[in-house]
Design a protein around this motif. Sequence first.
Motif, PDB file in Angstrom:
ATOM      1  N   ALA A 189      -3.790   4.911  -0.283  1.00  0.00           N
ATOM      2  CA  ALA A 189      -4.654   5.103   0.880  1.00  0.00           C
ATOM      3  C   ALA A 189      -4.185   6.366   1.609  1.00  0.00           C
ATOM      4  O   ALA A 189      -3.204   6.993   1.221  1.00  0.00           O
ATOM      5  N   HIS A 226     -12.171   2.656  -5.487  1.00  0.00           N
ATOM      6  CA  HIS A 226     -13.030   2.216  -4.394  1.00  0.00           C
ATOM      7  C   HIS A 226     -13.994   3.288  -3.904  1.00  0.00           C
ATOM      8  O   HIS A 226     -14.813   3.018  -3.027  1.00  0.00           O
ATOM      9  N   GLU A 255      -7.123   1.406  -6.584  1.00  0.00           N
ATOM     10  CA  GLU A 255      -6.423   0.114  -6.657  1.00  0.00           C
ATOM     11  C   GLU A 255      -6.333  -0.361  -8.088  1.00  0.00           C
ATOM     12  O   GLU A 255      -7.258  -0.113  -8.869  1.00  0.00           O
ATOM     13  N   ALA A 265       0.396  -4.131  -8.800  1.00  0.00           N
ATOM     14  CA  ALA A 265      -0.545  -3.078  -8.410  1.00  0.00           C
ATOM     15  C   ALA A 265      -0.042  -2.356  -7.177  1.00  0.00           C
ATOM     16  O   ALA A 265       0.549  -2.946  -6.294  1.00  0.00           O
ATOM     17  N   GLN A 266      -0.280  -1.050  -7.121  1.00  0.00           N
ATOM     18  CA  GLN A 266       0.019  -0.256  -5.947  1.00  0.00           C
ATOM     19  C   GLN A 266      -1.284   0.343  -5.438  1.00  0.00           C
ATOM     20  O   GLN A 266      -2.073   0.868  -6.216  1.00  0.00           O
ATOM     21  N   THR A 267      -1.465   0.251  -4.147  1.00  0.00           N
ATOM     22  CA  THR A 267      -2.701   0.729  -3.532  1.00  0.00           C
ATOM     23  C   THR A 267      -2.467   2.086  -2.890  1.00  0.00           C
ATOM     24  O   THR A 267      -1.522   2.283  -2.156  1.00  0.00           O
ATOM     25  N   GLU A 299     -12.004   4.478 -13.407  1.00  0.00           N
ATOM     26  CA  GLU A 299     -11.378   3.170 -13.604  1.00  0.00           C
ATOM     27  C   GLU A 299     -11.020   2.997 -15.075  1.00  0.00           C
ATOM     28  O   GLU A 299     -11.768   3.382 -15.972  1.00  0.00           O
ATOM     29  N   ILE A 318      -3.661   3.361  -5.969  1.00  0.00           N
ATOM     30  CA  ILE A 318      -3.386   2.035  -6.565  1.00  0.00           C
ATOM     31  C   ILE A 318      -3.302   2.201  -8.069  1.00  0.00           C
ATOM     32  O   ILE A 318      -4.254   2.571  -8.695  1.00  0.00           O
ATOM     33  N   ALA A 336       0.841  -1.184   0.000  1.00  0.00           N
ATOM     34  CA  ALA A 336       0.000   0.000   0.000  1.00  0.00           C
ATOM     35  C   ALA A 336       0.882   1.243   0.000  1.00  0.00           C
ATOM     36  O   ALA A 336       1.842   1.327   0.725  1.00  0.00           O
ATOM     37  N   GLU A 350      -7.640   2.824   4.494  1.00  0.00           N
ATOM     38  CA  GLU A 350      -8.590   2.110   3.622  1.00  0.00           C
ATOM     39  C   GLU A 350      -8.228   2.364   2.169  1.00  0.00           C
ATOM     40  O   GLU A 350      -8.013   3.518   1.773  1.00  0.00           O
ATOM     41  N   PRO A 351      -8.142   1.309   1.311  1.00  0.00           N
ATOM     42  CA  PRO A 351      -7.793   1.513  -0.088  1.00  0.00           C
ATOM     43  C   PRO A 351      -8.762   2.479  -0.778  1.00  0.00           C
ATOM     44  O   PRO A 351      -9.977   2.367  -0.617  1.00  0.00           O
TER      45      PRO A 351
END
Length: 326
Positions: A63, A310, A326, A59-61, A77, A52, A46, A322-323
Amino acid sequence: MSGVAQDQRERRVTSVRGIALAGGLALLTFFGGFGVWAASVPLSGAVIATGIVAKDGHAQTVAHESGGVIAEILIQEGETVVVGQTMVVLDDIAERARRDQLEARLLALDIRQTRLAAEAQSADRIEWPETVALNLQKLDGKPDSLGIRQLIADQEQEFAVRQSRLANDRDVLKTQIYQLDEERAGISGELAAIDQQLDSIGEEISLRRTLADKGYGRKTVLMELERTEARMAGEKSRLTTRAESLPLRIDEASGRLMKLDRDFEEQVASELSKVRSERLEIEQQLEAAKQAVERVQLRAPVSGKISALHVNTVGSAVAAFEPVVE
C-alpha cells in the motif's frame, strides 16, 4: 421395580455428565491450541510502498502511506516477481514539483551564502562554487526555468551595492580624519607664526616704551602695537583651544570608522548564520521530498507470485494505506 427404575435413572444421569465433561475438555483443548498457534505463527502485515506478494503460504500487502493516482501498472495477477521489482507506479507530479521547488530554494541559498562569505572575507569579487558553475553549464543555450542567471545577477549587484556603500561611508570618515589632521597641522603652523610675531612685537613695544619714557616717540604708535599684541594673543588662545580639541575629534572619527567595519561584519555574520540555518532545514526537507518521489514506485518486498491486484485502471485513485497489490 421402583428400586430398579431408580438405579437406571442414576446411570443415565452419570452417562450424560460424562459426555458433557468430555465435550467441554475437547472444546477447551481446541481453542487453547488455536490461541497458542495464532500467537506463535508469524503472519505478514501490510508493507507500505512495496506490495502484496504470496510466498510460502503467507501474503504481504503493498500500500502507499498517502495514496495517489495510478500512473503505471507493470504486473498482472498470477505473475511471479522478484524482490525490489517495480509493480505499480503512482503519479509523481506533486512530489516532483515539491522536490524541484526545494532544490531551487537550496540553490538560491547557496548563491546568497556565497555572496555573504565573500563579504565576510572582504573579497573584491565573488568566486562562485562548483555547484553553481555546474548549474550554469547545464543552462548553456537552454531556458533558465529556475532563474539561476537572475539569482546570480541579483547577488552580484547586491554585493557591488553594499561594497560601494561601505566604501563611500569609509571614505567620508577617512576624509574627516584627514581634514582634522590637516587642520591640526595648519593650526600648529599658525601658532608658531603668531609666537614669532608676538616675540617681535614684544621687543618693539619694549623699545618704544623706553623711548616714550624718555620723551621720545609717539605714544599712539606704542598703543597701536599693544593693541596688536593683545589681538594676536587672543588669536593664539583661540587656536590653542581648537588644537587641543582636534585629537578628540580625530579619535571619534576613527572610532566611527572602526564601528562601521564592525557593524558590517556583524551584519554579514548574522545573515550568514540565518542562511546556513535555513539551508540545513531545506536540506532535510529536500531529503524527505526525494524519498517521497522514490516511494511512488511500489516495489515487491520479496520474490513470489502476485495473488491479487486491486487496481486495473491507469488514472484511478487509491486512498492512503488502501491495498494495491495482494
